[in-house]
Design a protein around this motif. Structure first.
Motif, PDB file in Angstrom:
ATOM      1  N   ILE A 196     -10.598  30.519  14.784  1.00 44.74           N
ATOM      2  CA  ILE A 196     -10.898  30.006  16.119  1.00 44.74           C
ATOM      3  C   ILE A 196      -9.612  30.121  16.922  1.00 44.74           C
ATOM      4  CG2 ILE A 196     -11.775  28.055  17.453  1.00 44.74           C
ATOM      5  CD1 ILE A 196     -12.852  27.005  14.650  1.00 44.74           C
ATOM      6  N   ALA A 197      -9.553  31.066  17.847  1.00 39.99           N
ATOM      7  CA  ALA A 197      -8.275  31.399  18.469  1.00 39.99           C
ATOM      8  C   ALA A 197      -8.493  32.134  19.783  1.00 39.99           C
ATOM      9  CB  ALA A 197      -7.450  32.262  17.511  1.00 39.99           C
ATOM     10  N   PRO A 198      -7.416  32.273  20.591  1.00 40.39           N
ATOM     11  CA  PRO A 198      -7.553  32.988  21.863  1.00 40.39           C
ATOM     12  C   PRO A 198      -7.689  34.493  21.685  1.00 40.39           C
ATOM     13  CG  PRO A 198      -5.270  32.322  21.514  1.00 40.39           C
ATOM     14  CD  PRO A 198      -6.075  31.679  20.429  1.00 40.39           C
ATOM     15  N   THR A 215     -11.516  31.540  24.157  1.00 43.70           N
ATOM     16  CA  THR A 215     -11.469  31.124  22.759  1.00 43.70           C
ATOM     17  C   THR A 215     -12.647  31.717  22.013  1.00 43.70           C
ATOM     18  OG1 THR A 215     -10.380  29.047  23.342  1.00 43.70           O
ATOM     19  CG2 THR A 215     -11.433  29.162  21.178  1.00 43.70           C
ATOM     20  N   ASP A 398     -16.178  29.039  24.908  1.00 42.20           N
ATOM     21  CA  ASP A 398     -16.305  28.591  26.301  1.00 42.20           C
ATOM     22  C   ASP A 398     -17.685  28.934  26.856  1.00 42.20           C
ATOM     23  OD1 ASP A 398     -13.349  28.115  26.257  1.00 42.20           O
ATOM     24  OD2 ASP A 398     -13.338  30.292  26.154  1.00 42.20           O
ATOM     25  N   GLN A 414     -13.296  25.921  30.175  1.00 38.49           N
ATOM     26  CA  GLN A 414     -11.968  26.233  29.666  1.00 38.49           C
ATOM     27  C   GLN A 414     -10.998  25.150  30.140  1.00 38.49           C
ATOM     28  OE1 GLN A 414     -11.027  30.304  30.891  1.00 38.49           O
ATOM     29  NE2 GLN A 414     -11.704  30.989  28.869  1.00 38.49           N
TER      30      GLN A 414
END
Length: 425
Positions: A196-198, A215, A398, A414
């Protein structure tokens, strides 16, 4: 002490001054923290020093209060009020530069103020709980959470839509997705992974569902028989996450957003892309030129919400059997058909998933066809030494939140929005 934990007796709380009524002989102050609100009552004659402090306080200043909490059936906020014995204004607030009438872009300029509403704070409490519930589903099934690099040496999927950055005298790029690294984790024997990350996309899009940084909830796992296994796991994970989140936040979401959280039935319905277009024409008279039927158009995607309800009584729809031309080279193809899917929810795609090509010669051929062999040489190496059949998917956190709460755009979901025209705050 959180405000929600206050019971009759000696207490100490901290929070924001949300409301202050300064009467002739009494002051009534509403203090707020993330957990709730409580009334503080000051009898001026008995506490002149405290009354003086509050007489100069401004709304949204922060305060620390020690005193006695007492039951009072006439107090609307939980039937408890605090009679203060010591008050300290810990920070002074100036008048707000934005209000309820401000535009979404004005609110984004002062996002740190915009977030101070019950509605906006609930969005992120809800989102956090939903993400954690889906994480819990995976952890309970022996998935390993990984953290992949966001600086990469080459474009992660193609030569376009990437942000180029300086990296100690050489070019680097911000990762569009962790896809290559998820698959390297499979090659490394981790078998079931998620992150779970950008992610970063250099798309100059100004729609409600696009952002340049977002995300992503990425999942990859091996020893699958087909992409049906991937769809089944995603459907189960979403149903689990929505069920858990409805248990905790369902009533509050209904109260604040007027939205019923629907826990979807399993399995999710699925249709081939060609069948979707046939049904849309037959049911709703919707047609597009043949050359556009290699993918779902925006309008076709939107109509899938109606189709899913009318045909299946369901909010979700898996669409399968895409031609591979516009899809990533690492998706498996069989007889010219992509072994993957899109998941449409409420008329918007929330996932692209697939069985990946795990055979070295095949994936190398696919990369050559796309003109990417040199760019992804490091990635192709991981397929030479034994790679099990595997697949996966990614969900935009998001976008998922936006659709679930029926919000107008990603700017609401966001924490700090990033788009083509916004790099501040």
């Amino acid at each position: 002490m959180k405000i929600c934990e206050v019971k009759p007796g000696e207490v100490e709380i901290q929070g924001w001054i949300e409301n202050l009524r300064d009467k002739k002989s009494m002051q009534f102050i509403v203090i707020r923290d993330l957990s709730g609100k409580i009334q503080v009552t000051v009898v001026k004659e008995e506490n002149p020093e405290i009354a003086e402090i509050f007489s100069h306080a401004t709304l949204e200043s922060t305060v620390k209060i020690k005193g006695k909490a007492v039951a009072n059936e006439f107090v609307k906020l939980g039937g408890i009020e605090i009679l203060p014995e010591k008050v300290e204004i810990t920070s002074h607030a100036e008048a707000f530069p934005i209000g309820p009438e401000s535009s979404i872009d004005q609110r984004m300029d002062y996002r740190f103020i915009d977030l101070r509403t019950e509605r906006n704070q609930l969005i992120f409490q809800f989102q956090s709980y939903l993400v954690n519930a889906m994480r819990e589903y995976l952890i309970n099934r022996d998935f390993t959470e990984i953290h992949t690099p966001k600086f990469i040496a080459t474009a992660s999927e193609s030569g376009s839509e990437v942000f180029e950055v300086k990296y100690f005298g050489r070019k680097a790029y911000l990762a569009q997705s962790p896809q290559f690294y998820k698959q390297m984790a499979i090659a490394g024997g981790l078998e079931r992974v998620f992150e779970i990350a950008p992610c970063f996309r250099a798309e100059k899009s100004h729609t409600k569902k696009h952002a340049t940084e977002f995300t992503s909830f990425d999942v990859e796992f091996c020893y699958i028989n087909s992409f049906q296994d991937v769809m089944n796991l995603e459907a189960e994970m979403l149903a689990y996450g929505l069920e858990k989140t409805k248990e905790k936040y369902g009533e509050k979401v209904k109260e604040v957003f007027g939205v019923d959280i629907v826990v979807p039935n399993l399995p999710f319905p699925q249709m081939k892309l060609s069948d979707v277009y046939n049904e849309l024409e037959k049911r709703y008279g919707f047609t597009v030129p043949e050359e556009e039927k290699t993918d779902l158009t925006t309008e076709a995607e939107r109509l899938c919400a109606r189709l899913a309800q009318d045909k299946f009584g369901h909010e979700f729809l898996f669409v399968t059997d895409y031609p591979p031309a516009k899809r990533a080279f690492y998706h498996m193809r069989e007889n010219g058909i992509l072994q993957g899917y899109d998941l449409i929810w409420k008329g918007i795609e929330i996932t692209s998933g697939a069985q990946r090509e795990h055979r070295y010669e095949e994936i190398k051929k696919n990369a050559l066809e796309k003109g990417l062999a040199d760019d992804v040489r490091f990635y192709l190496e991981s397929f030479k030494y034994g790679m099990p059949p595997h697949g996966g998917f990614a969900i935009g956190v998001d976008r998922l939140t936006m659709l679930l709460l029926n919000l107008p755009s990603l700017k609401e979901t966001q924490f700090i929005f990033r788009g083509p025209d916004r790099l501040d705050p």
